[in-house]
Design an enzyme around this catalytic site. Structure first.
Site, PDB file in Angstrom:
ATOM      1  CE1 TYR A  98      17.863 -15.637  20.830  1.00 29.68           C
ATOM      2  CE2 TYR A  98      19.767 -16.890  21.583  1.00 29.68           C
ATOM      3  CZ  TYR A  98      18.510 -16.849  21.002  1.00 29.68           C
ATOM      4  OH  TYR A  98      17.935 -18.016  20.589  1.00 29.68           O
ATOM      5  CG  ASP A 170      24.316 -11.150  18.453  1.00 27.11           C
ATOM      6  OD1 ASP A 170      23.958 -11.025  17.263  1.00 27.11           O
ATOM      7  OD2 ASP A 170      23.907 -12.070  19.188  1.00 27.11           O
TER       8      ASP A 170
HETATM    9  C1  LIG Z   1      18.867 -16.256  17.493  1.00 27.45           C
HETATM   10  C2  LIG Z   1      19.913 -15.397  18.065  1.00 27.45           C
HETATM   11  C3  LIG Z   1      21.087 -15.945  18.619  1.00 27.45           C
HETATM   12  C4  LIG Z   1      21.308 -17.444  18.693  1.00 27.45           C
HETATM   13  O1  LIG Z   1      21.475 -18.003  17.425  1.00 27.45           O
HETATM   14  P1  LIG Z   1      21.052 -19.507  17.047  1.00 27.45           P
HETATM   15  O2  LIG Z   1      21.347 -19.566  15.582  1.00 27.45           O
HETATM   16  O3  LIG Z   1      19.597 -19.658  17.361  1.00 27.45           O
HETATM   17  O4  LIG Z   1      21.889 -20.419  17.860  1.00 27.45           O
HETATM   18  C5  LIG Z   1      22.045 -15.080  19.098  1.00 27.45           C
HETATM   19  N1  LIG Z   1      21.872 -13.745  19.067  1.00 27.45           N
HETATM   20  C6  LIG Z   1      20.760 -13.180  18.568  1.00 27.45           C
HETATM   21  C7  LIG Z   1      20.621 -11.705  18.566  1.00 27.45           C
HETATM   22  C8  LIG Z   1      19.738 -13.984  18.052  1.00 27.45           C
HETATM   23  O5  LIG Z   1      18.636 -13.416  17.567  1.00 27.45           O
END
Ligand SMILES: *Cc1c(COP(=O)(O)O)cnc(C)c1O
Length: 387
Positions: A98, A170
């Site tokens: 990301y 993630d």
């Molecule tokens: C959106 C996103 C983030 C960041 O999250 P926020 O809630 O916008 O701070 C991190 N990792 C992935 C894969 C995302 O899609």
């Protein structure tokens, strides 16, 4: 309990005082202490709040971890996890992480002496070679944003463990409904709960889950020390969203599968990235580690089609940042989600200017295909505009 039951009951159930089937919103910053040195379990809401605790317990149960932690955004969650490390440490990140994750490493943690190496986690040999002596952790997404490249999470975790480094996954795109990385050997899960877990594009939140008591203690300390906690009302909304995760994900996946197959046949589209397609490079590994292909598709328009025109021509599908909500959204990674990555790095990893990313919602699948079809028609670059 199976996942579908955990989604409803995993947080521990109703309010013990009233029997209310929903966890109350404890909209309070502080808690009265009956006497000096004694509290009723809570002192101050940064440190602990019952509504937040319910969603923290819920995500820990869903991911199969020992503890969960809720933050004010996905980036706050990732920042807390990266705060485990110290000057001189290096993190290996997957080449499609990301944009905000890359940015916080590149522009913030770099200033504190925590550095990073970008590695191709699809190629396990080159990933292993990237683990230099100063590497302390690997951070990956699978499927990775925005090209839906699938990393073999079990293999990466095994290599990481062998080198004594932590695996951070993630899991935003898949959610624990489709994929449970702790079971595959990961140590820490991070989520942007803003996306599928919340599911209704009405909150910003982040979550962390760990598989180990010692790590849990350290994250709890960092959550309280750095303070990016999720508020009681958003904790309630997130818990509410999570209850319908299973039924939503089933529809997101079946709609996405249908649309990916349509796109694959369209002469207006030159390339489709979706791990639910048998022809996709990630299909085999994804099928092994996840229940379905998810709700995210990226595609490239064929020559003679203009991505700008496409993006301004969809009617149901909204041009917007974010993903994972009930409504379908479309975005242009190169100028939106991934704009913080320098163009040369972006192109090197395949995020071209013609790439379009679709977050498939839970609307009627034929309405969505019809909308895409008319937008493709409108995006032919030789089309003469009649005003
Ligand atoms: C959106 C996103 C983030 C960041 O999250 P926020 O809630 O916008 O701070 C991190 N990792 C992935 C894969 C995302 O899609």
């Amino acid at each position: 309990m199976k996942t579908d039951t955990q989604l409803i009951h995993g947080h521990g159930g109703e309010d013990p005082r009233t029997g209310a089937v929903n966890v109350p919103i404890y909209q309070t910053s502080t808690f009265r202490q009956p006497e000096l040195g004694h509290c009723l379990g809570y002192e101050y809401s940064r440190t602990g709040n019952p509504t937040r605790e319910a969603v923290e317990k819920e995500i820990a149960v869903l991911e199969g971890g020992v503890a969960g932690f809720a933050f004010g955004s996905g980036m706050a969650a990732i920042t807390a996890v990266l705060s485990l490390f110290k000057s001189g440490d290096r993190i290996v990140i997957g080449s499609n992480v990301y944009g905000g994750t890359f940015r916080v490493l590149d522009k913030v943690f770099n200033n504190f002496g925590i550095t990073y190496t970008i590695a191709d986690t699809l190629d396990l040999d080159s990933f292993e070679k990237a683990i230099a002596d100063d590497v302390v952790a690997v951070l990956v997404e699978s499927p990775a944003n925005p090209l839906m490249f699938v990393t073999d999470l079990k293999a990466v975790s095994e290599i990481a463990r062998r080198h004594g480094i932590l695996t951070i996954v993630d899991n935003t795109f898949m959610t624990p409904y489709l994929q449970k990385p702790l079971e595959l050997g990961a140590d820490i899960i991070v989520h942007s709960a803003t996306k599928y877990l919340g599911g209704h594009s009405d909150l910003v939140a982040g979550l962390v889950v760990v598989n180990d008591e010692k790590l849990a203690e350290r994250i709890a300390f960092l959550q309280n020390a750095t303070g990016g906690v999720l508020g009681p009302f958003d904790s309630f909304l997130l818990l509410r969203g999570i209850k319908t995760l299973g039924v939503r994900m089933d529809r997101h996946c079946s709609n996405a599968q249908y649309i990916a197959e349509y796109l694959q046949k369209s002469p207006a589209v030159s390339k489709v990235y979706y791990p639910g397609l048998e022809s996709d490079s990630g299909y085999e590994v994804n099928s092994r580690q996840a229940r379905a292909g998810g709700g995210m598709i990226s595609f490239e328009l064929a020559e003679g089609y203009d991505h700008r025109k496409f993006l301004s021509s969809t009617k149901i599908i909204a041009l917007a940042e974010s993903l994972g909500g009930v409504e379908s959204l479309v975005c242009h990674p190169a100028s939106m989600t991934h704009a913080s990555i320098p163009k040369d790095i972006r192109e090197k990893v395949g995020i071209t200017d013609g790439l379009i990313r679709l977050s498939v919602g839970i609307e009627d699948k034929d309405d969505l295909v019809e909308d895409i079809e008319q937008a493709l028609e409108a995006s032919k670059s030789d089309r003469i505009e009649i005003s």
